[in-house]
Design a protein around this motif. Sequence first.
Motif, mmCIF file in Angstrom:
data_model
loop_
_atom_site.group_PDB
_atom_site.id
_atom_site.type_symbol
_atom_site.label_atom_id
_atom_site.label_comp_id
_atom_site.label_asym_id
_atom_site.label_seq_id
_atom_site.Cartn_x
_atom_site.Cartn_y
_atom_site.Cartn_z
ATOM 1 N N ILE A 212 -2.001 18.055 -4.271
ATOM 2 C CA ILE A 212 -2.823 18.711 -3.131
ATOM 3 C C ILE A 212 -3.591 17.319 -2.368
ATOM 4 C CG2 ILE A 212 -5.679 18.482 -3.702
ATOM 5 C CD1 ILE A 212 -5.197 20.143 -6.592
ATOM 6 N N GLY B 209 0.813 12.317 0.225
ATOM 7 C CA GLY B 209 1.270 13.574 -0.725
ATOM 8 C C GLY B 209 2.125 14.124 0.310
ATOM 9 N N GLY C 6 -3.438 21.222 2.223
ATOM 10 C CA GLY C 6 -3.795 20.099 3.121
ATOM 11 C C GLY C 6 -5.658 20.895 3.376
ATOM 12 N N LEU D 195 -6.696 5.439 13.980
ATOM 13 C CA LEU D 195 -8.562 4.947 14.348
ATOM 14 C C LEU D 195 -9.005 5.025 14.233
ATOM 15 C CD1 LEU D 195 -8.206 8.964 11.910
ATOM 16 C CD2 LEU D 195 -7.277 8.805 14.184
ATOM 17 N N SER D 196 -8.462 3.840 13.948
ATOM 18 C CA SER D 196 -9.914 2.377 13.794
ATOM 19 C C SER D 196 -9.571 1.007 15.216
ATOM 20 C CB SER D 196 -9.866 1.919 12.817
ATOM 21 O OG SER D 196 -8.852 1.542 12.082
ATOM 22 N N ALA E 275 -2.989 13.968 -4.549
ATOM 23 C CA ALA E 275 -3.427 12.896 -3.588
ATOM 24 C C ALA E 275 -4.450 13.674 -2.722
ATOM 25 C CB ALA E 275 -1.649 13.092 -2.362
ATOM 26 N N THR E 276 -5.925 13.291 -3.560
ATOM 27 C CA THR E 276 -6.837 13.472 -2.155
ATOM 28 C C THR E 276 -7.458 12.589 -2.067
ATOM 29 O OG1 THR E 276 -7.985 13.578 -4.730
ATOM 30 C CG2 THR E 276 -7.679 15.871 -4.322
ATOM 31 N N GLY E 277 -6.822 11.765 -1.975
ATOM 32 C CA GLY E 277 -7.817 10.528 -1.254
ATOM 33 C C GLY E 277 -9.300 9.889 -1.077
ATOM 34 N N ALA E 278 -9.624 9.439 -0.577
ATOM 35 C CA ALA E 278 -11.040 8.879 -0.848
ATOM 36 C C ALA E 278 -11.774 9.161 0.975
ATOM 37 C CB ALA E 278 -11.159 7.425 -0.179
ATOM 38 N N LEU F 192 -15.566 6.563 9.653
ATOM 39 C CA LEU F 192 -14.569 6.752 10.008
ATOM 40 C C LEU F 192 -13.907 6.722 8.867
ATOM 41 C CD1 LEU F 192 -12.646 6.625 12.580
ATOM 42 C CD2 LEU F 192 -13.106 4.205 12.325
ATOM 43 N N GLU G 296 -12.159 -4.162 12.411
ATOM 44 C CA GLU G 296 -11.462 -2.742 13.493
ATOM 45 C C GLU G 296 -12.530 -2.213 14.646
ATOM 46 O OE1 GLU G 296 -7.463 -2.705 11.195
ATOM 47 O OE2 GLU G 296 -8.572 -0.720 11.418
ATOM 48 N N ILE H 262 -1.660 9.732 -6.595
ATOM 49 C CA ILE H 262 -1.216 8.853 -6.336
ATOM 50 C C ILE H 262 -2.468 8.581 -4.907
ATOM 51 C CG2 ILE H 262 0.910 8.798 -7.094
ATOM 52 C CD1 ILE H 262 1.709 10.836 -3.826
ATOM 53 N N ASP I 159 -4.711 6.240 -2.704
ATOM 54 C CA ASP I 159 -6.682 6.600 -2.547
ATOM 55 C C ASP I 159 -7.198 7.016 -3.506
ATOM 56 O OD1 ASP I 159 -5.833 5.218 -0.391
ATOM 57 O OD2 ASP I 159 -7.237 5.754 0.795
ATOM 58 N N THR J 186 -4.341 1.041 0.184
ATOM 59 C CA THR J 186 -3.359 1.375 1.889
ATOM 60 C C THR J 186 -2.724 2.215 2.089
ATOM 61 O OG1 THR J 186 -2.204 0.363 0.067
ATOM 62 C CG2 THR J 186 -4.132 -1.334 1.204
ATOM 63 N N TRP K 98 -1.715 -4.682 6.233
ATOM 64 C CA TRP K 98 -1.741 -5.009 7.553
ATOM 65 C C TRP K 98 -3.307 -4.575 8.237
ATOM 66 C CZ3 TRP K 98 -0.355 0.064 7.619
ATOM 67 C CH2 TRP K 98 -0.555 0.543 8.429
ATOM 68 N N SER K 99 -3.501 -5.027 9.404
ATOM 69 C CA SER K 99 -4.517 -4.717 9.706
ATOM 70 C C SER K 99 -5.368 -5.436 11.301
ATOM 71 C CB SER K 99 -6.526 -4.510 9.369
ATOM 72 O OG SER K 99 -7.035 -5.475 10.363
HETATM 73 C C1 LIG Z 1 -9.451 4.680 9.458
HETATM 74 C C2 LIG Z 1 -8.356 3.770 8.993
HETATM 75 C C3 LIG Z 1 -7.888 3.097 8.958
HETATM 76 C C4 LIG Z 1 -7.266 2.654 8.148
HETATM 77 N N1 LIG Z 1 -6.217 1.423 8.576
HETATM 78 C C5 LIG Z 1 -5.419 0.743 7.907
HETATM 79 C C6 LIG Z 1 -4.243 -0.250 8.166
HETATM 80 O O1 LIG Z 1 -4.320 -0.944 8.739
HETATM 81 N N2 LIG Z 1 -3.404 -0.391 7.551
HETATM 82 C C7 LIG Z 1 -3.695 -0.022 5.850
HETATM 83 O O2 LIG Z 1 -2.580 -0.332 5.070
HETATM 84 N N3 LIG Z 1 -4.067 0.927 5.549
HETATM 85 C C8 LIG Z 1 -5.114 2.179 6.798
HETATM 86 N N4 LIG Z 1 -5.781 2.248 6.204
HETATM 87 C C9 LIG Z 1 -6.324 2.702 5.050
HETATM 88 C C10 LIG Z 1 -5.163 4.645 4.503
HETATM 89 O O3 LIG Z 1 -5.238 5.000 5.956
HETATM 90 C C11 LIG Z 1 -4.569 4.815 3.529
HETATM 91 O O4 LIG Z 1 -4.833 4.186 1.783
HETATM 92 C C12 LIG Z 1 -4.237 5.755 3.473
HETATM 93 O O5 LIG Z 1 -4.631 6.928 4.395
HETATM 94 C C13 LIG Z 1 -4.457 7.145 2.084
HETATM 95 O O6 LIG Z 1 -3.802 8.014 1.760
HETATM 96 P P1 LIG Z 1 -3.601 8.813 0.767
HETATM 97 O O7 LIG Z 1 -3.112 10.178 1.073
HETATM 98 O O8 LIG Z 1 -4.296 8.729 -0.488
HETATM 99 O O9 LIG Z 1 -4.784 9.984 1.275
HETATM 100 P P2 LIG Z 1 -5.802 10.727 2.485
HETATM 101 O O10 LIG Z 1 -5.038 9.846 3.652
HETATM 102 O O11 LIG Z 1 -7.140 10.524 2.326
HETATM 103 O O12 LIG Z 1 -5.477 12.101 2.461
HETATM 104 C C14 LIG Z 1 -5.787 12.590 1.193
HETATM 105 C C15 LIG Z 1 -5.753 14.399 2.059
HETATM 106 O O13 LIG Z 1 -6.389 14.966 0.839
HETATM 107 C C16 LIG Z 1 -6.901 16.012 1.960
HETATM 108 N N5 LIG Z 1 -7.932 16.474 1.114
HETATM 109 C C17 LIG Z 1 -8.899 16.218 -0.059
HETATM 110 N N6 LIG Z 1 -9.250 16.798 -0.851
HETATM 111 C C18 LIG Z 1 -8.949 18.204 -1.263
HETATM 112 C C19 LIG Z 1 -8.392 19.590 -1.271
HETATM 113 N N7 LIG Z 1 -9.897 19.723 -2.259
HETATM 114 N N8 LIG Z 1 -7.653 20.593 -1.025
HETATM 115 C C20 LIG Z 1 -7.508 20.401 -0.121
HETATM 116 N N9 LIG Z 1 -6.516 18.950 0.475
HETATM 117 C C21 LIG Z 1 -7.728 18.280 0.090
HETATM 118 C C22 LIG Z 1 -7.857 15.336 2.683
HETATM 119 O O14 LIG Z 1 -8.645 16.281 3.466
HETATM 120 C C23 LIG Z 1 -7.075 14.277 2.995
HETATM 121 O O15 LIG Z 1 -6.441 15.079 5.154
HETATM 122 C C24 LIG Z 1 -7.156 2.942 6.977
HETATM 123 C C25 LIG Z 1 -7.995 4.507 6.462
HETATM 124 C C26 LIG Z 1 -8.653 4.602 7.751
HETATM 125 C C27 LIG Z 1 -9.427 5.692 7.320
#
Ligand SMILES: Cc1cc2nc3c(=O)[nH]c(=O)nc-3n(C[C@H](O)[C@H](O)[C@H](O)COP(=O)(O)OP(=O)(O)OC[C@H]3O[C@@H](n4cnc5c(N)ncnc54)[C@H](O)[C@@H]3O)c2cc1C
Length: 395
Positions: A7, A13, A33, A45-46, A106-109, A127, A159, A276, A278, A295, A324-325
């Motif tokens: 997820i 993911g 997704g 994006l930023s 892997a639902t992120g934040a 953002l 950023e 896994i 965020d 990250t 990194w940033s």
């Molecule tokens: C603008 C921006 C700039 C960044 N810049 C940097 C950088 O320069 N360097 C760095 O190291 N990190 C950076 N980060 C952080 C990095 O992008 C995140 O740590 C990374 O994206 C985390 O990945 P993830 O897969 O855990 O979560 P996400 O990328 O958030 O992915 C999770 C996905 O799960 C989906 N989801 C959630 N719940 C459900 C559900 N119930 N059903 C279906 N889908 C679902 C969401 O829609 C999302 O698409 C940045 C983040 C942002 C927002």
Amino acid sequence: MENIVIIGDGVAGTNAAAELRKRGFEGTIRLVGEEAALPYQRPPLSKAWLRETNRPQATPLRSISFYADNRIDLMRARKVVKIDRRKRELLFSDGGTTQYDTLILATGASPRRLDLPGADLQGIHYLRDLGDAAALRQALTNPDCRDVSIIGAGVIGLEVASAAVDLGKSVTIVEAAARPMARVASPATTNFVTQKLQEAGVIFLFNKKVERIGADRQRVSSVILGDRTRIKTDLVMAGIGASPNVDLAIAAGLECDGGICVDADMRTSEPDIFAIGDCARGGTIFAHGQPRIETVHNATIQAQMAAAAICGKERPAPVPPRFWSDLKDMRVQTVGISTGYDLVQRDVSKLPSSLEVHLISGDRLVAAEMVNLPNRQSALAKAISPRAFTADQER
Ligand SMILES: Cc1cc2nc3c(=O)[nH]c(=O)nc-3n(C[C@H](O)[C@H](O)[C@H](O)COP(=O)(O)OP(=O)(O)OC[C@H]3O[C@@H](n4cnc5c(N)ncnc54)[C@H](O)[C@@H]3O)c2cc1C
């Protein structure tokens, strides 16, 4: 043959799906997704995205053929609303269901929202995703937008400030703490970065709290601080942190505490469910307190750890977290986690535009921070030693 559902199709993911195939998993992989776009990278994006004059495109994590080539069933624009652990079944918002043998969360934040008077006015931006970035870019590139206020001097706030000054905006950042990026880097590095951004025209207001957002015909017109300072503004960007997406996990009865709790294999309190990226808290032996790390590197490493455990392969050797940033003309990098140190060594022998900081505890290097020294991160990663405990012991 086993059936794995993931997820969340962000970097965690998507990499988990790839790592499972790499390790020889032959069963079904469903990658679900909520967003309609082909899974894409968030970091641009930023950064470059906001500065592009022509309408920018998202940078895909993988080509579209990758999913078919690796027999990954990418289910876009599908939201999971419930995990039924007893039936090993997921319910989608459209009423559909799917079964799993092993589940990866892997639902992120999601961005934290302002909770103060005026928080619902037009002209306030957050953002996280492509839609947020498109709206922010459109607002920033509007010639009528001259004064930009950023609430929160975290990485994303800085950023966006960098992009906004490049676009000729007048930028003020309001931060409740005494310095920027306090969760990410030591004062030695953040003071250096602050000075460079100030030289570029960014105004920092530290130790200040926003009391409310002022309006002119339902649009933001000012940011009003606790000490009654009024900052004229055409646009507000709130970068006040992100909360892990744990609602599904909590409702399913998984142990959560500031993130979905995981062990050293990224396994949650339920043996067949992993978490896994965020949304997960734990899995690193490089910091006390099992922090949640937001990250790309962390999401990538944790995807490998979960895939190895699911495939019954050896756990990958631990590697220190990296980040990194890009801020104005600075590439800021860290390796290790910048907490729990008692000595700061600052290397002054480099060029004025670069910096290398070592954070030391006893005789151990716990973290290093670099500005404009892109080749140093890998070398320093080898010198960083884990803390004297394992994630398993901590649980
Ligand atoms: C603008 C921006 C700039 C960044 N810049 C940097 C950088 O320069 N360097 C760095 O190291 N990190 C950076 N980060 C952080 C990095 O992008 C995140 O740590 C990374 O994206 C985390 O990945 P993830 O897969 O855990 O979560 P996400 O990328 O958030 O992915 C999770 C996905 O799960 C989906 N989801 C959630 N719940 C459900 C559900 N119930 N059903 C279906 N889908 C679902 C969401 O829609 C999302 O698409 C940045 C983040 C942002 C927002």
